[in-house]
Design a protein around this motif. Structure first.
Motif, PDB file in Angstrom:
ATOM      1  N   GLY A  70       0.799  -1.210   0.000  1.00  0.00           N
ATOM      2  CA  GLY A  70       0.000   0.000   0.000  1.00  0.00           C
ATOM      3  C   GLY A  70       0.835   1.265   0.000  1.00  0.00           C
ATOM      4  N   ARG A  71       2.148   1.116  -0.022  1.00  0.00           N
ATOM      5  CA  ARG A  71       3.035   2.277  -0.022  1.00  0.00           C
ATOM      6  C   ARG A  71       3.338   2.714  -1.442  1.00  0.00           C
ATOM      7  NH1 ARG A  71       7.361   0.864   4.712  1.00  0.00           N
ATOM      8  NH2 ARG A  71       5.858   0.969   6.393  1.00  0.00           N
ATOM      9  N   PRO A  72       3.598   4.003  -1.622  1.00  0.00           N
ATOM     10  CA  PRO A  72       3.913   4.484  -2.974  1.00  0.00           C
ATOM     11  C   PRO A  72       5.171   3.827  -3.527  1.00  0.00           C
ATOM     12  CG  PRO A  72       3.566   6.308  -1.472  1.00  0.00           C
ATOM     13  CD  PRO A  72       3.592   5.063  -0.654  1.00  0.00           C
ATOM     14  N   GLN A  73       5.160   3.562  -4.797  1.00  0.00           N
ATOM     15  CA  GLN A  73       6.311   2.961  -5.472  1.00  0.00           C
ATOM     16  C   GLN A  73       6.566   3.757  -6.741  1.00  0.00           C
ATOM     17  OE1 GLN A  73       5.975  -1.266  -6.165  1.00  0.00           O
ATOM     18  NE2 GLN A  73       6.886  -1.031  -8.164  1.00  0.00           N
ATOM     19  N   ARG A  74       7.758   4.281  -6.864  1.00  0.00           N
ATOM     20  CA  ARG A  74       8.075   5.107  -8.028  1.00  0.00           C
ATOM     21  C   ARG A  74       8.485   4.221  -9.200  1.00  0.00           C
ATOM     22  NH1 ARG A  74       8.068  10.252  -7.197  1.00  0.00           N
ATOM     23  NH2 ARG A  74       9.204  10.708  -9.071  1.00  0.00           N
ATOM     24  N   GLU A  75       8.131   4.633 -10.370  1.00  0.00           N
ATOM     25  CA  GLU A  75       8.526   3.915 -11.565  1.00  0.00           C
ATOM     26  C   GLU A  75       9.999   4.143 -11.886  1.00  0.00           C
ATOM     27  OE1 GLU A  75       5.948   4.847 -14.780  1.00  0.00           O
ATOM     28  OE2 GLU A  75       4.149   4.398 -13.649  1.00  0.00           O
ATOM     29  N   GLU A  76      10.525   5.287 -11.469  1.00  0.00           N
ATOM     30  CA  GLU A  76      11.924   5.595 -11.704  1.00  0.00           C
ATOM     31  C   GLU A  76      12.534   6.100 -10.401  1.00  0.00           C
ATOM     32  OE1 GLU A  76      11.330  10.063 -13.382  1.00  0.00           O
ATOM     33  OE2 GLU A  76      10.844   8.400 -14.692  1.00  0.00           O
ATOM     34  N   LYS A  77      13.863   6.061 -10.301  1.00  0.00           N
ATOM     35  CA  LYS A  77      14.527   6.507  -9.096  1.00  0.00           C
ATOM     36  C   LYS A  77      14.396   8.014  -8.943  1.00  0.00           C
ATOM     37  CE  LYS A  77      17.984   2.871  -8.886  1.00  0.00           C
ATOM     38  NZ  LYS A  77      19.410   2.586  -8.837  1.00  0.00           N
ATOM     39  N   LEU A  78      14.192   8.452  -7.707  1.00  0.00           N
ATOM     40  CA  LEU A  78      14.076   9.866  -7.430  1.00  0.00           C
ATOM     41  C   LEU A  78      15.438  10.547  -7.507  1.00  0.00           C
ATOM     42  CD1 LEU A  78      12.176  12.131  -6.606  1.00  0.00           C
ATOM     43  CD2 LEU A  78      12.594  11.538  -4.226  1.00  0.00           C
ATOM     44  N   LEU A  79      16.476   9.888  -6.978  1.00  0.00           N
ATOM     45  CA  LEU A  79      17.837  10.407  -7.034  1.00  0.00           C
ATOM     46  C   LEU A  79      18.718   9.455  -7.829  1.00  0.00           C
ATOM     47  CD1 LEU A  79      18.252  11.475  -3.302  1.00  0.00           C
ATOM     48  CD2 LEU A  79      17.664  12.916  -5.237  1.00  0.00           C
ATOM     49  N   VAL A  80      19.583  10.008  -8.624  1.00  0.00           N
ATOM     50  CA  VAL A  80      20.474   9.199  -9.450  1.00  0.00           C
ATOM     51  C   VAL A  80      21.900   9.683  -9.216  1.00  0.00           C
ATOM     52  CG1 VAL A  80      21.043   8.520 -11.804  1.00  0.00           C
ATOM     53  CG2 VAL A  80      18.673   8.947 -11.188  1.00  0.00           C
ATOM     54  N   GLU A  81      22.836   8.754  -9.001  1.00  0.00           N
ATOM     55  CA  GLU A  81      24.238   9.118  -8.806  1.00  0.00           C
ATOM     56  C   GLU A  81      24.807   9.647 -10.117  1.00  0.00           C
ATOM     57  OE1 GLU A  81      28.485   7.145  -7.462  1.00  0.00           O
ATOM     58  OE2 GLU A  81      26.638   6.061  -7.096  1.00  0.00           O
ATOM     59  N   THR A  82      25.496  10.765 -10.029  1.00  0.00           N
ATOM     60  CA  THR A  82      26.077  11.398 -11.204  1.00  0.00           C
ATOM     61  C   THR A  82      27.570  11.576 -10.988  1.00  0.00           C
ATOM     62  OG1 THR A  82      24.031  12.612 -11.575  1.00  0.00           O
ATOM     63  CG2 THR A  82      25.983  13.420 -12.701  1.00  0.00           C
ATOM     64  N   ARG A  83      28.363  11.254 -11.975  1.00  0.00           N
ATOM     65  CA  ARG A  83      29.814  11.412 -11.897  1.00  0.00           C
ATOM     66  C   ARG A  83      30.219  12.562 -12.805  1.00  0.00           C
ATOM     67  NH1 ARG A  83      32.101   8.208  -8.084  1.00  0.00           N
ATOM     68  NH2 ARG A  83      31.028   6.240  -7.929  1.00  0.00           N
ATOM     69  N   ILE A  84      31.016  13.492 -12.250  1.00  0.00           N
ATOM     70  CA  ILE A  84      31.519  14.625 -13.013  1.00  0.00           C
ATOM     71  C   ILE A  84      33.038  14.599 -12.933  1.00  0.00           C
ATOM     72  CG2 ILE A  84      31.573  17.144 -13.196  1.00  0.00           C
ATOM     73  CD1 ILE A  84      28.821  17.155 -11.827  1.00  0.00           C
ATOM     74  N   ALA A  85      33.685  14.638 -14.075  1.00  0.00           N
ATOM     75  CA  ALA A  85      35.145  14.575 -14.109  1.00  0.00           C
ATOM     76  C   ALA A  85      35.738  15.697 -13.269  1.00  0.00           C
ATOM     77  CB  ALA A  85      35.629  14.686 -15.557  1.00  0.00           C
ATOM     78  N   GLY A  86      36.664  15.362 -12.395  1.00  0.00           N
ATOM     79  CA  GLY A  86      37.324  16.342 -11.548  1.00  0.00           C
ATOM     80  C   GLY A  86      36.621  16.599 -10.228  1.00  0.00           C
ATOM     81  N   LEU A  87      35.353  16.247 -10.125  1.00  0.00           N
ATOM     82  CA  LEU A  87      34.613  16.481  -8.884  1.00  0.00           C
ATOM     83  C   LEU A  87      34.143  15.197  -8.209  1.00  0.00           C
ATOM     84  CD1 LEU A  87      32.313  19.477  -9.861  1.00  0.00           C
ATOM     85  CD2 LEU A  87      34.395  19.542  -8.514  1.00  0.00           C
ATOM     86  N   SER A  88      34.197  14.074  -8.877  1.00  0.00           N
ATOM     87  CA  SER A  88      33.626  12.848  -8.347  1.00  0.00           C
ATOM     88  C   SER A  88      34.329  12.341  -7.100  1.00  0.00           C
ATOM     89  CB  SER A  88      33.605  11.761  -9.416  1.00  0.00           C
ATOM     90  OG  SER A  88      32.697  12.136 -10.435  1.00  0.00           O
ATOM     91  N   GLY A  89      35.613  12.655  -6.897  1.00  0.00           N
ATOM     92  CA  GLY A  89      36.327  12.188  -5.718  1.00  0.00           C
ATOM     93  C   GLY A  89      36.215  13.149  -4.542  1.00  0.00           C
ATOM     94  N   TRP A  90      35.494  14.255  -4.709  1.00  0.00           N
ATOM     95  CA  TRP A  90      35.390  15.286  -3.685  1.00  0.00           C
ATOM     96  C   TRP A  90      34.509  14.814  -2.545  1.00  0.00           C
ATOM     97  CZ3 TRP A  90      31.512  18.391  -1.608  1.00  0.00           C
ATOM     98  CH2 TRP A  90      31.945  19.519  -0.931  1.00  0.00           C
ATOM     99  N   LYS A  91      34.894  15.163  -1.304  1.00  0.00           N
ATOM    100  CA  LYS A  91      34.104  14.789  -0.139  1.00  0.00           C
ATOM    101  C   LYS A  91      33.934  16.008   0.754  1.00  0.00           C
ATOM    102  CE  LYS A  91      33.894  11.753   3.835  1.00  0.00           C
ATOM    103  NZ  LYS A  91      34.570  10.767   4.650  1.00  0.00           N
ATOM    104  N   HIS A  92      32.719  16.271   1.177  1.00  0.00           N
ATOM    105  CA  HIS A  92      32.445  17.392   2.074  1.00  0.00           C
ATOM    106  C   HIS A  92      32.970  17.068   3.465  1.00  0.00           C
ATOM    107  CE1 HIS A  92      30.379  20.664   4.048  1.00  0.00           C
ATOM    108  NE2 HIS A  92      29.877  19.796   4.923  1.00  0.00           N
ATOM    109  N   ILE A  93      33.671  18.024   4.071  1.00  0.00           N
ATOM    110  CA  ILE A  93      34.137  17.869   5.444  1.00  0.00           C
ATOM    111  C   ILE A  93      33.351  18.875   6.274  1.00  0.00           C
ATOM    112  CG2 ILE A  93      36.093  18.055   7.012  1.00  0.00           C
ATOM    113  CD1 ILE A  93      37.882  17.384   4.599  1.00  0.00           C
ATOM    114  N   GLY A  94      32.492  18.358   7.134  1.00  0.00           N
ATOM    115  CA  GLY A  94      31.610  19.217   7.923  1.00  0.00           C
ATOM    116  C   GLY A  94      32.353  19.963   9.015  1.00  0.00           C
ATOM    117  N   TYR A  95      31.776  21.077   9.415  1.00  0.00           N
ATOM    118  CA  TYR A  95      32.321  21.901  10.487  1.00  0.00           C
ATOM    119  C   TYR A  95      32.014  21.209  11.803  1.00  0.00           C
ATOM    120  CZ  TYR A  95      33.238  26.277  13.005  1.00  0.00           C
ATOM    121  OH  TYR A  95      33.736  27.242  13.831  1.00  0.00           O
ATOM    122  N   GLU A  96      32.991  21.045  12.665  1.00  0.00           N
ATOM    123  CA  GLU A  96      32.843  20.292  13.918  1.00  0.00           C
ATOM    124  C   GLU A  96      32.025  21.035  14.970  1.00  0.00           C
ATOM    125  OE1 GLU A  96      34.357  17.245  14.793  1.00  0.00           O
ATOM    126  OE2 GLU A  96      35.015  16.928  12.728  1.00  0.00           O
TER     127      GLU A  96
END
Length: 111
Positions: A70-96
Motif C-alpha cells: 500500500g506504499r507508494p512505489q516510483r517507476e523511476e529513481k528519485l535520485l540518481v548518482e552522477t559522476r563529473i570529471a574532476g569532482l567525483s572524488g570530492w568529499k564534504h568535510i563538515g564543520y565540527e
C-alpha cells in the motif's frame, strides 16, 4: 518560544480536499475544500473530540502504489548518482562546531 504560524508547501496544488489538525490534547479540527493559496486561522477551543484519521503514506504526483504494502512505489529513481570529471572524488568535510552545544535555545543552526 515557538512561532505560532505553520507554513505548508503544496507545490503546484490549487486545492486541498481536507485538512485535519490534531491538537496536543488529542482533539481535532477538520477543514474541507480549501482553495490555495490560503491563510486560515484554527482555534483549539473549537476542536472536536473525534479522533483524527490514520495517516496514509505521502504520495507525489506520478507515484503508483505497491499493491502488497500500500506504499507508494516510483517507476523511476528519485535520485540518481552522477559522476563529473574532476569532482567525483570530492568529499564534504563538515564543520565540527555545534551551535546547540553553546546555546540550547536556538531554533536552528547558525553556522
Amino acid at each position: 518560544s515557538v512561532e505560532p504560524g505553520l507554513h505548508v508547501g503544496l507545490a503546484e496544488a490549487t486545492r486541498v480536499d481536507s485538512l485535519v489538525l490534531r491538537w496536543p490534547d488529542g482533539r481535532t479540527t477538520r477543514v474541507r475544500d480549501l482553495d490555495v493559496p490560503a491563510r486560515i486561522i484554527l482555534d483549539q477551543s473549537q476542536a472536536e473530540t473525534q479522533p483524527a484519521p490514520s495517516a496514509s503514506p505521502a504520495t507525489i504526483a506520478g507515484d503508483i502504489s505497491n499493491v502488497e504494502t500500500g506504499r507508494p512505489q516510483r517507476e523511476e529513481k528519485l535520485l540518481v548518482e552522477t559522476r563529473i570529471a574532476g569532482l567525483s572524488g570530492w568529499k564534504h568535510i563538515g564543520y565540527e562546531y555545534n551551535d546547540f552545544s553553546r546555546e540550547r535555545l536556538l531554533m536552528e543552526m547558525r553556522s
